[in-house]
Design a protein around this motif. Structure first.
Motif, PDB file in Angstrom:
ATOM      1  N   HIS A 172       3.046  12.526   6.104  1.00 52.98           N
ATOM      2  CA  HIS A 172       2.375  12.844   4.811  1.00 52.98           C
ATOM      3  C   HIS A 172       2.030  11.810   4.033  1.00 52.98           C
ATOM      4  O   HIS A 172       2.894  11.104   3.669  1.00 52.98           O
ATOM      5  CB  HIS A 172       3.491  13.921   4.056  1.00 52.98           C
ATOM      6  N   PRO A 173       0.920  11.701   3.442  1.00 49.57           N
ATOM      7  CA  PRO A 173       0.751  10.564   2.797  1.00 49.57           C
ATOM      8  C   PRO A 173       1.324  10.215   1.035  1.00 49.57           C
ATOM      9  O   PRO A 173       1.499   9.034   0.659  1.00 49.57           O
ATOM     10  CB  PRO A 173      -1.050  10.539   2.459  1.00 49.57           C
ATOM     11  N   LYS A 174       1.647  11.478   0.601  1.00 48.32           N
ATOM     12  CA  LYS A 174       2.559  11.446  -0.547  1.00 48.32           C
ATOM     13  C   LYS A 174       4.008  11.378  -0.451  1.00 48.32           C
ATOM     14  O   LYS A 174       4.665  10.353  -1.071  1.00 48.32           O
ATOM     15  CB  LYS A 174       1.908  12.479  -1.608  1.00 48.32           C
ATOM     16  N   THR A 175       4.498  12.268   0.139  1.00 47.75           N
ATOM     17  CA  THR A 175       5.979  12.191   0.326  1.00 47.75           C
ATOM     18  C   THR A 175       6.558  11.279   1.451  1.00 47.75           C
ATOM     19  O   THR A 175       7.823  10.787   1.576  1.00 47.75           O
ATOM     20  CB  THR A 175       6.527  13.730   0.795  1.00 47.75           C
ATOM     21  N   ARG A 212       0.907  -1.303  -0.047  1.00 47.25           N
ATOM     22  CA  ARG A 212      -0.232   0.029   0.114  1.00 47.25           C
ATOM     23  C   ARG A 212       0.912   1.170   0.148  1.00 47.25           C
ATOM     24  O   ARG A 212       0.379   2.396  -0.224  1.00 47.25           O
ATOM     25  CB  ARG A 212      -0.885   0.052   1.251  1.00 47.25           C
ATOM     26  N   GLY A 213       2.243   1.155   0.179  1.00 45.34           N
ATOM     27  CA  GLY A 213       3.103   2.242   0.199  1.00 45.34           C
ATOM     28  C   GLY A 213       3.248   3.012   1.333  1.00 45.34           C
ATOM     29  O   GLY A 213       3.467   4.315   1.376  1.00 45.34           O
ATOM     30  N   TYR A 214       2.900   2.471   2.464  1.00 47.26           N
ATOM     31  CA  TYR A 214       3.054   3.182   3.743  1.00 47.26           C
ATOM     32  C   TYR A 214       4.537   3.361   4.126  1.00 47.26           C
ATOM     33  O   TYR A 214       4.775   4.129   4.936  1.00 47.26           O
ATOM     34  CB  TYR A 214       2.363   2.386   4.734  1.00 47.26           C
ATOM     35  N   HIS A 215       5.370   2.562   3.768  1.00 43.74           N
ATOM     36  CA  HIS A 215       6.743   2.669   3.932  1.00 43.74           C
ATOM     37  C   HIS A 215       7.724   3.507   3.037  1.00 43.74           C
ATOM     38  O   HIS A 215       7.614   3.591   1.914  1.00 43.74           O
ATOM     39  CB  HIS A 215       7.709   1.460   4.192  1.00 43.74           C
ATOM     40  N   LEU A 216       8.628   4.656   3.836  1.00 50.26           N
ATOM     41  CA  LEU A 216       9.605   5.345   2.741  1.00 50.26           C
ATOM     42  C   LEU A 216      10.730   4.399   2.687  1.00 50.26           C
ATOM     43  O   LEU A 216      11.628   3.908   3.601  1.00 50.26           O
ATOM     44  CB  LEU A 216      10.028   6.474   3.779  1.00 50.26           C
ATOM     45  N   CYS A 217      11.110   3.883   1.297  1.00 47.82           N
ATOM     46  CA  CYS A 217      12.348   3.154   0.985  1.00 47.82           C
ATOM     47  C   CYS A 217      12.876   3.507  -0.257  1.00 47.82           C
ATOM     48  O   CYS A 217      12.128   4.229  -1.015  1.00 47.82           O
ATOM     49  CB  CYS A 217      11.634   1.666   1.033  1.00 47.82           C
ATOM     50  N   THR A 218      13.977   2.960  -0.445  1.00 54.18           N
ATOM     51  CA  THR A 218      14.507   3.471  -1.763  1.00 54.18           C
ATOM     52  C   THR A 218      14.085   2.552  -2.907  1.00 54.18           C
ATOM     53  O   THR A 218      13.724   1.373  -2.886  1.00 54.18           O
ATOM     54  CB  THR A 218      16.182   3.192  -1.509  1.00 54.18           C
ATOM     55  N   LYS A 219      14.581   2.962  -4.130  1.00 51.37           N
ATOM     56  CA  LYS A 219      14.167   2.390  -5.332  1.00 51.37           C
ATOM     57  C   LYS A 219      14.979   0.836  -5.551  1.00 51.37           C
ATOM     58  O   LYS A 219      14.604  -0.293  -5.629  1.00 51.37           O
ATOM     59  CB  LYS A 219      14.361   2.986  -6.583  1.00 51.37           C
ATOM     60  N   GLU A 220      16.229   0.891  -4.607  1.00 46.41           N
ATOM     61  CA  GLU A 220      17.004  -0.399  -4.884  1.00 46.41           C
ATOM     62  C   GLU A 220      16.416  -1.252  -3.903  1.00 46.41           C
ATOM     63  O   GLU A 220      16.223  -2.421  -4.131  1.00 46.41           O
ATOM     64  CB  GLU A 220      18.373  -0.026  -4.255  1.00 46.41           C
ATOM     65  N   ASP A 221      16.123  -0.923  -2.523  1.00 45.32           N
ATOM     66  CA  ASP A 221      15.184  -1.727  -1.789  1.00 45.32           C
ATOM     67  C   ASP A 221      13.786  -2.485  -2.344  1.00 45.32           C
ATOM     68  O   ASP A 221      13.669  -3.704  -2.157  1.00 45.32           O
ATOM     69  CB  ASP A 221      14.690  -0.984  -0.478  1.00 45.32           C
ATOM     70  N   PRO A 234       5.303  -1.394  -4.182  1.00 48.15           N
ATOM     71  CA  PRO A 234       4.351  -0.539  -3.599  1.00 48.15           C
ATOM     72  C   PRO A 234       3.576   0.017  -4.621  1.00 48.15           C
ATOM     73  O   PRO A 234       3.950   0.695  -5.791  1.00 48.15           O
ATOM     74  CB  PRO A 234       5.000   0.406  -2.876  1.00 48.15           C
ATOM     75  N   ASN A 235       2.031   0.125  -4.186  1.00 45.95           N
ATOM     76  CA  ASN A 235       1.091   0.433  -5.474  1.00 45.95           C
ATOM     77  C   ASN A 235       1.486   2.254  -5.654  1.00 45.95           C
ATOM     78  O   ASN A 235       1.266   2.492  -7.006  1.00 45.95           O
ATOM     79  CB  ASN A 235      -0.299   0.818  -4.657  1.00 45.95           C
ATOM     80  N   ASP A 236       2.069   2.934  -4.747  1.00 43.08           N
ATOM     81  CA  ASP A 236       2.253   4.167  -5.338  1.00 43.08           C
ATOM     82  C   ASP A 236       3.617   4.624  -6.109  1.00 43.08           C
ATOM     83  O   ASP A 236       3.835   5.598  -6.514  1.00 43.08           O
ATOM     84  CB  ASP A 236       2.184   5.166  -4.031  1.00 43.08           C
ATOM     85  N   MET A 237       4.240   3.606  -6.373  1.00 41.83           N
ATOM     86  CA  MET A 237       5.552   3.544  -6.810  1.00 41.83           C
ATOM     87  C   MET A 237       5.585   2.718  -8.285  1.00 41.83           C
ATOM     88  O   MET A 237       6.570   2.658  -8.970  1.00 41.83           O
ATOM     89  CB  MET A 237       6.657   2.941  -6.163  1.00 41.83           C
ATOM     90  N   LEU A 238       4.207   2.203  -8.732  1.00 46.37           N
ATOM     91  CA  LEU A 238       4.406   1.462  -9.618  1.00 46.37           C
ATOM     92  C   LEU A 238       4.768   2.192 -11.141  1.00 46.37           C
ATOM     93  O   LEU A 238       5.207   1.569 -11.809  1.00 46.37           O
ATOM     94  CB  LEU A 238       2.735   0.985 -10.061  1.00 46.37           C
ATOM     95  N   THR A 273       9.016   2.524  10.462  1.00 42.98           N
ATOM     96  CA  THR A 273       7.870   2.567  10.457  1.00 42.98           C
ATOM     97  C   THR A 273       7.135   0.955  10.466  1.00 42.98           C
ATOM     98  O   THR A 273       6.126   0.416  10.221  1.00 42.98           O
ATOM     99  CB  THR A 273       7.124   2.913   9.084  1.00 42.98           C
ATOM    100  N   PHE A 274       8.387  -0.164  10.665  1.00 43.80           N
ATOM    101  CA  PHE A 274       8.021  -1.371  10.667  1.00 43.80           C
ATOM    102  C   PHE A 274       7.100  -1.720  11.837  1.00 43.80           C
ATOM    103  O   PHE A 274       7.323  -1.213  13.024  1.00 43.80           O
ATOM    104  CB  PHE A 274       9.311  -2.326  10.830  1.00 43.80           C
ATOM    105  N   GLY A 275       6.133  -2.460  11.697  1.00 45.73           N
ATOM    106  CA  GLY A 275       5.088  -2.739  12.878  1.00 45.73           C
ATOM    107  C   GLY A 275       4.032  -1.816  13.203  1.00 45.73           C
ATOM    108  O   GLY A 275       3.135  -1.832  14.166  1.00 45.73           O
ATOM    109  N   CYS A 276       4.160  -0.477  12.472  1.00 44.63           N
ATOM    110  CA  CYS A 276       3.096   0.595  12.766  1.00 44.63           C
ATOM    111  C   CYS A 276       1.643   0.093  12.263  1.00 44.63           C
ATOM    112  O   CYS A 276       1.723  -0.526  11.489  1.00 44.63           O
ATOM    113  CB  CYS A 276       3.620   1.847  11.999  1.00 44.63           C
ATOM    114  N   ALA A 277       0.772   0.526  13.158  1.00 45.57           N
ATOM    115  CA  ALA A 277      -0.632   0.583  12.770  1.00 45.57           C
ATOM    116  C   ALA A 277      -1.020   1.882  12.186  1.00 45.57           C
ATOM    117  O   ALA A 277      -0.666   3.050  12.737  1.00 45.57           O
ATOM    118  CB  ALA A 277      -1.484   0.340  13.928  1.00 45.57           C
ATOM    119  N   PHE A 278      -1.388   1.925  10.709  1.00 46.47           N
ATOM    120  CA  PHE A 278      -1.601   3.160   9.960  1.00 46.47           C
ATOM    121  C   PHE A 278      -2.904   3.240   9.735  1.00 46.47           C
ATOM    122  O   PHE A 278      -3.760   2.366   9.720  1.00 46.47           O
ATOM    123  CB  PHE A 278      -0.975   2.881   8.657  1.00 46.47           C
TER     124      PHE A 278
END
Length: 220
Positions: A158-161, A40-49, A81-85, A125-130
């Motif tokens: 911020h849901p986008k950044t 769902r794109g909840y985590h901030l991660c790199t393209k390599e990840d 992640p959906n927002d990075m497709l 953000t691992f294990g967070c409830a969003f």
């Protein structure tokens, strides 16, 4: 007719979770709960990840069937992640994920699941409830924000950044209350504290998670 059932309970509190310590818990609880958050794109991660994780998730999705590598472009919604497709074309995603797959050592599906968890557990953000909520408290924040509740406290994202806009440790939360479609949290003290007012259809779930985390923080 005799029927047997398996009942699985979802983990609500992610305190002291270390992937690899309990493989059965990783397979039954941690992976099924963390995978949807990632996609769902909840985590901030790199393209390599994302590329490396895409290769791991392909192993799980295809049951390690290498012949399905040519189908990756059709499977991206289950790998990225959906927002990075749209960050790359489907062809580019496939090319990069196949390259990552070929660089990874041979592993079983269970090992791929564990490797996925070991990557995401490094993120704050691992294990967070969003919870996606509408906030009406701070004009500097977007109308729609993401609330993340974890053992560290309550974060507003911020849901986008995916930037963390504010973090409120549990020892700064003075009060909270809720109605059928809203809840508010008082941060600071009851007299001069700042109120965070949010609207969501998941009020009961959000407040339950917050309440249990506060109990654990103050009494355990």
């Amino acid at each position: 007719m005799n029927m047997s059932y398996l009942v699985f309970f979802m983990r609500k509190l992610w305190f002291n979770v270390s992937p690899g310590r309990d493989l059965e818990a990783d397979l039954i609880f941690h992976y099924p709960q963390e995978l949807p958050k990632y996609l769902r794109g909840y985590h901030l991660c790199t393209k390599e990840d994302m590329v490396n994780i895409g290769a791991l998730l392909f192993r799980v999705k295809s049951n390690n069937d290498k012949s399905q590598l040519i189908m990756i472009s059709k499977m991206l919604k289950d790998l990225v992640p959906n927002d990075m497709l749209k960050a790359m074309s489907a062809t580019e995603w496939q090319k990069n994920i196949v390259a990552a797959y070929n660089k990874q050592p041979g592993m079983t599906v269970e090992e791929a699941i564990l490797a996925f968890l070991k990557v995401v557990c490094r993120w704050p953000t691992f294990g967070c409830a969003f919870f996606e909520v509408k906030q009406t408290s701070d004009p500097n924040f977007p109308d729609i924000v993401r609330i993340a509740i974890s053992k560290q406290g309550v974060a507003i994202i911020h849901p986008k950044t995916k930037d963390v806009l504010a973090t409120h440790p549990f020892n700064r939360i003075a009060n909270w209350c809720s109605g059928s479609t809203y809840f508010h949290i008082t941060v600071g003290n009851l007299v001069k504290g700042n109120k965070i007012l949010c609207e969501t259809s998941l009020v009961n779930t959000c407040i339950t998670v917050l309440f249990v985390c506060l109990l654990l923080f103050f009494y355990c």
